[in-house]
Motif scaffolding. Structure first.
Motif, PDB file in Angstrom:
ATOM      1  N   UNK A   2      34.430  38.448  38.849  1.00 44.23           N
ATOM      2  CA  UNK A   2      33.308  37.366  39.120  1.00 44.23           C
ATOM      3  C   UNK A   2      34.470  36.198  39.459  1.00 44.23           C
ATOM      4  N   UNK A   3      35.189  35.808  38.530  1.00 46.88           N
ATOM      5  CA  UNK A   3      35.917  34.514  38.669  1.00 46.88           C
ATOM      6  C   UNK A   3      36.986  34.741  40.020  1.00 46.88           C
ATOM      7  N   UNK A   4      37.356  35.959  40.147  1.00 47.79           N
ATOM      8  CA  UNK A   4      38.234  35.762  41.405  1.00 47.79           C
ATOM      9  C   UNK A   4      37.462  35.893  42.566  1.00 47.79           C
ATOM     10  N   UNK A   5      36.426  36.283  42.823  1.00 48.11           N
ATOM     11  CA  UNK A   5      35.468  36.031  43.759  1.00 48.11           C
ATOM     12  C   UNK A   5      34.967  34.775  44.027  1.00 48.11           C
ATOM     13  N   UNK A   6      34.758  33.917  42.926  1.00 45.45           N
ATOM     14  CA  UNK A   6      34.294  32.641  43.075  1.00 45.45           C
ATOM     15  C   UNK A   6      35.475  31.532  43.049  1.00 45.45           C
ATOM     16  N   UNK A   7      36.738  32.138  42.792  1.00 42.92           N
ATOM     17  CA  UNK A   7      38.037  31.217  42.884  1.00 42.92           C
ATOM     18  C   UNK A   7      37.957  30.248  41.855  1.00 42.92           C
ATOM     19  N   UNK A   8      37.790  30.588  40.559  1.00 45.74           N
ATOM     20  CA  UNK A   8      37.827  29.963  39.416  1.00 45.74           C
ATOM     21  C   UNK A   8      39.287  30.456  38.578  1.00 45.74           C
ATOM     22  N   UNK A   9      39.588  31.620  39.033  1.00 47.79           N
ATOM     23  CA  UNK A   9      40.751  32.318  38.202  1.00 47.79           C
ATOM     24  C   UNK A   9      41.541  32.941  39.488  1.00 47.79           C
ATOM     25  N   UNK A  10      43.004  32.938  39.201  1.00 49.73           N
ATOM     26  CA  UNK A  10      43.876  33.816  40.115  1.00 49.73           C
ATOM     27  C   UNK A  10      44.577  34.687  39.598  1.00 49.73           C
ATOM     28  N   UNK A  11      44.723  35.956  40.135  1.00 45.22           N
ATOM     29  CA  UNK A  11      45.351  37.097  39.329  1.00 45.22           C
ATOM     30  C   UNK A  11      46.701  37.179  39.904  1.00 45.22           C
ATOM     31  N   UNK A  12      47.821  37.207  39.125  1.00 48.64           N
ATOM     32  CA  UNK A  12      49.148  37.269  39.646  1.00 48.64           C
ATOM     33  C   UNK A  12      49.721  38.370  38.905  1.00 48.64           C
ATOM     34  N   UNK A  13      50.553  39.107  39.681  1.00 47.55           N
ATOM     35  CA  UNK A  13      51.293  40.234  38.977  1.00 47.55           C
ATOM     36  C   UNK A  13      52.323  40.001  38.435  1.00 47.55           C
ATOM     37  N   UNK A  14      53.134  40.619  37.457  1.00 47.93           N
ATOM     38  CA  UNK A  14      54.609  40.505  36.922  1.00 47.93           C
ATOM     39  C   UNK A  14      55.351  41.248  37.929  1.00 47.93           C
TER      40      UNK A  14
END
Length: 308
Positions: free
Chosen positions: A258-270
């Protein structure tokens, strides 16, 4: 594809005669021939060789017949299980779930199951992965859905207790950061760079930390190298803290959709690490043999489980 057409076709092949099959099915020969024709249209193939002596399956007809036996057997088993559940009084079962699965995936599965079997209750007890495993070992829960890579010592204990483990899927762990100017354009980060940032992590008994610990060890690193400023057992609390820019974390992708969709959080790979996060059912085979437990177990193992 019509199940009854498969049933009729199977009987024709078994008896080697449309006339005999029509008589046994109590339908007219033209009506049965029409069913066979409809089935042939479905597969766009001739299924029967017709002669004066009777009928026999073509190579494709033989293939359809063999699969039809499996489909009919599965249909019969399904109908029996549904009938058994529908004819029982209301049953109730409590299953365990680790936090990410229990809060962000399993609710949709329980909803779908309840739509099919409204008279039965599925309760979910949520705690961390190690806690769920221990409760199944103790016998207080018949099964639990857990996330994380389970180490060899724990696997050995599970087997010694006569329990079973079945993998039902994978998620992925991602570095979770606030969607701000520092992070929103970043797609990956090296582990050495990650060590510089303030981290908000879960306890080591969580499935997330089990996976992270196992993968980092493989690459010659340790979770102890991370700069952990705060430990929170609640994923929702971690999400709130990261959104408020108190630090970054490592979380299952399913927990932050949900946060990724609403752009409140960002997912980053190692960089150069694929943090595959497995999902298993741990269960006591002797405790899920009642109709409700067995049916819910099979449902969770099927594509119809509908994780959120």
């Amino acid at each position: 594809m019509n199940i009854e057409h498969l049933r009729s076709f199977s009987l024709v092949v078994k008896l080697g005669s449309i006339t005999k099959a029509a008589k046994q099915l109590h339908v007219s020969q033209p009506a049965l021939s029409l069913q066979i024709q409809e089935l042939e249209k479905t597969f766009n193939s001739t299924l029967l060789n017709r002669t004066n002596k009777g009928v026999s399956p073509t190579p494709i007809g033989d293939l359809v017949y063999n699969y039809a036996q499996k489909v009919l057997q599965l249909t019969e088993t399904l109908n029996k299980e549904i009938s058994s559940l529908q004819n029982l009084e209301s049953q109730e079962i409590t299953v365990g779930a680790s936090e990410a699965v229990g809060e962000f995936a399993l609710p949709c599965s329980v909803y779908i199951f309840k739509e099919r079997f409204p008279n039965h209750e599925i309760n979910v007890a949520i705690c961390d992965t190690k806690c769920v495993i221990e409760r199944v070992m103790e016998g207080t829960l018949p099964m639990g859905i857990v996330e994380g890579i389970i180490n060899q010592d724990l696997l050995k204990s599970i087997k010694e207790e006569g329990l079973a483990l079945k993998k039902i899927g994978n998620d992925k762990l991602v570095v979770t950061a606030p969607y701000n100017s520092q992070w929103k354009t970043k797609e990956s980060v090296s582990f050495d760079e990650l060590k510089k940032y303030n981290m908000i992590l879960q306890p080591k008994t969580s499935g997330v930390m089990m996976t992270l610990d196992s993968i980092l060890k493989y690459f010659g690193y340790s979770t102890d190298e991370l700069k952990c400023i705060l430990k929170l057992s609640s994923i929702s609390a971690i999400i709130s803290s990261v959104t408020s820019e108190h630090g970054i974390s490592i979380l299952p992708r399913m927990a932050i959709r949900k946060e990724l969709r609403h752009r409140t959080l960002k997912a980053i790979n190692i960089t150069d690490m694929d943090l595959v996060h497995p999902i298993h059912i741990i269960y006591n085979p002797n405790k899920i043999q009642n109709n409700l437990g067995e049916t819910f177990f099979k449902f969770l193992c099927s594509p119809e489980r509908g994780f959120c």
